[in-house]
Design an enzyme around this catalytic site. Structure first.
Site, short mmCIF file in Angstrom:
data_model
loop_
_atom_site.label_atom_id
_atom_site.label_comp_id
_atom_site.label_asym_id
_atom_site.label_seq_id
_atom_site.Cartn_x
_atom_site.Cartn_y
_atom_site.Cartn_z
N ALA A 63 0.86 -1.18 0.00
CA ALA A 63 0.00 0.00 0.00
C ALA A 63 0.90 1.24 0.00
CB ALA A 63 -0.88 -0.01 1.24
N GLU A 109 -0.46 -9.40 -0.74
CA GLU A 109 -1.89 -9.70 -0.56
C GLU A 109 -2.63 -9.73 -1.90
OE1 GLU A 109 -2.02 -6.50 2.35
OE2 GLU A 109 -2.87 -7.91 3.80
N GLU A 129 4.38 -4.96 7.25
CA GLU A 129 3.59 -3.87 7.85
C GLU A 129 4.02 -3.56 9.27
OE1 GLU A 129 2.31 -6.39 6.06
OE2 GLU A 129 0.74 -5.64 4.74
C1 HXC Z 1 4.95 4.43 -1.18
C2 HXC Z 1 6.90 3.50 -1.94
C3 HXC Z 1 6.55 2.25 -1.37
C4 HXC Z 1 5.31 2.15 -0.70
C5 HXC Z 1 8.46 2.05 -2.33
N1 HXC Z 1 8.08 3.32 -2.53
N2 HXC Z 1 7.55 1.38 -1.64
N3 HXC Z 1 6.10 4.56 -1.85
N4 HXC Z 1 4.55 3.28 -0.63
N5 HXC Z 1 4.87 1.03 -0.19
C6 HXC Z 1 8.80 4.38 -3.22
C7 HXC Z 1 9.95 4.93 -2.41
O1 HXC Z 1 9.50 5.88 -1.50
C8 HXC Z 1 10.82 5.53 -3.48
O2 HXC Z 1 10.26 6.76 -3.89
C9 HXC Z 1 10.63 4.56 -4.64
O3 HXC Z 1 9.42 3.86 -4.39
C10 HXC Z 1 11.75 3.54 -4.73
O4 HXC Z 1 11.88 2.90 -3.47
P1 HXC Z 1 13.26 2.77 -2.69
O5 HXC Z 1 12.95 2.51 -1.27
O6 HXC Z 1 14.16 3.92 -3.00
O7 HXC Z 1 13.86 1.45 -3.40
P2 HXC Z 1 14.84 0.35 -2.77
O8 HXC Z 1 15.92 1.01 -1.95
O9 HXC Z 1 15.22 -0.52 -3.90
O10 HXC Z 1 13.93 -0.48 -1.71
C11 HXC Z 1 12.85 -1.24 -2.19
C12 HXC Z 1 11.93 -1.66 -0.99
C13 HXC Z 1 11.55 -0.42 -0.19
C14 HXC Z 1 12.70 -2.66 -0.11
C15 HXC Z 1 10.73 -2.38 -1.59
O11 HXC Z 1 11.02 0.57 -1.08
C16 HXC Z 1 10.48 -0.69 0.85
O12 HXC Z 1 10.77 -1.23 1.92
N6 HXC Z 1 9.24 -0.27 0.58
C17 HXC Z 1 8.15 -0.38 1.52
C18 HXC Z 1 7.65 -1.80 1.63
C19 HXC Z 1 6.53 -1.92 2.65
O13 HXC Z 1 6.71 -1.61 3.82
N7 HXC Z 1 5.35 -2.34 2.19
C20 HXC Z 1 4.16 -2.49 3.04
C21 HXC Z 1 3.35 -1.26 2.97
S1 HXC Z 1 1.99 -1.31 4.14
P3 HXC Z 1 11.12 8.14 -3.81
O14 HXC Z 1 10.16 9.16 -4.33
O15 HXC Z 1 11.49 8.29 -2.39
O16 HXC Z 1 12.30 7.87 -4.71
C22 HXC Z 1 0.83 -2.22 3.39
C23 HXC Z 1 -0.42 -2.37 4.20
C24 HXC Z 1 -1.49 -3.12 3.44
O17 HXC Z 1 0.96 -2.70 2.33
C25 HXC Z 1 -2.76 -3.08 4.16
C26 HXC Z 1 -3.43 -1.77 4.19
C27 HXC Z 1 -4.85 -1.81 4.62
#
Ligand code: HXC
Length: 255
Positions: A63, A109, A129
């Protein structure tokens, strides 16, 4: 730019998540566009299977954290944040997730909402998460546990670590693993194989397998038996069996 792209090839539809710079983070626009497109495709009997994919680097990294960050309890509760994704659990057309790179949080998911999960050798799965101070919200705690069992589901949900594709395949999350450069073609080929089957029968097979997650064994077998009997009311049962006996390929009318 649209958040998703939809392409058609014969009876197969391909939906590509299209926010590559944000690693296909699932914001409101993606959710609305994807759910609307998938619902439309599902209603179209000329579509026999649907492939959902992302980019090479990310199926979807979850998300959209930037969109979620300022929300309050009242916001997410009143908006029933992300409930629209649940509609995908009710699609009748077979769906395939073609996963390359990150499938995290909502991305994992979304992949698990599909019927078949085909992954590239670069795929990484996780429910991270907890590292953000939240828990899965699109069924991850339930579908991951059903797919891989309590041991790994607890490990992933409590530590937030990612699982590589070998571990995911061993755990039973993934149906097939393919080299990354073949992912799209293999997924489309699998989709074509399914789309060439009888659509109502494919829907019944999918419904029967899904029923196993919702009911007891004896009720599930009873459901399967009733549906099995009803396949004999279709033209496609006659064609499928006649084709076998006549040693030719069946040509299903999908009715
Ligand atoms: C918003 C995101 C994002 C996310 C990545 N980006 N994941 N933006 N939401 N979930 C964006 C980053 O901010 C960045 O933008 C660009 O994508 C590239 O990401 P990087 O982090 O620079 O890349 P990298 O170093 O290769 O790392 C990749 C990664 C990391 C390991 C996947 O991005 C990461 O940990 N992302 C979050 C993963 C996560 O926590 N997902 C769960 C979300 S909660 P900028 O503009 O800064 O360059 C969820 C809840 C679901 O899903 C249920 C809800 C009801």
């Amino acid at each position: 730019m649209a958040s998703i792209m939809v392409e058609r090839s014969g009876r197969v539809a391909l939906l590509t998540l299209n926010r590559p710079k944000a690693l296909n983070a699932l914001n409101l626009a993606v959710m609305q566009e994807a759910v609307a497109a998938l619902t439309d495709l599902d209603r179209d009997p000329s579509v026999g299977a649907i492939v959902i994919t992302g980019s090479e680097k990310a199926f979807a990294a979850g998300a959209d954290i930037k969109e979620m960050a300022p929300k309050t309890f009242a916001d997410v509760f009143l908006e029933d944040w992300f409930a629209a994704w649940d509609q995908l659990a009710h699609l009748r057309t077979p769906t395939i997730a073609a996963v390359s790179g990150y499938a995290l949080g909502g991305g994992c998911e979304l992949a698990m909402l599909c019927d078949i999960l085909i992954a590239s050798d670069t795929a990484k799965f996780g429910q991270p998460e907890i590292k953000l101070g939240v828990i899965p919200g699109i069924g991850g705690s339930q579908r991951l546990t059903r797919a891989v069992g309590k041991a790994k589901a607890m490990d992933l949900c409590l530590t937030g670590r990612f699982m590589d594709v070998d571990e995911a395949e061993r755990a039973g999350l993934v149906s097939r693993v393919v080299p990354v450069d073949q992912l799209r073609d293999v997924a489309l080929e699998v989709a074509k194989t399914i789309a060439d089957m009888s659509l109502p029968i494919a829907m019944m097979a999918k419904e029967a397998v899904n029923r196993s997650f919702e009911t007891t064994l004896s009720e599930g077998v009873r459901f399967e038996r009733r549906v099995f009997h009803s396949t004999f009311a279709t033209d496609d049962q006659k064609e499928g069996m006649a084709a076998f006996i006549e040693k030719r390929k069946p040509v299903f009318s999908h009715r």
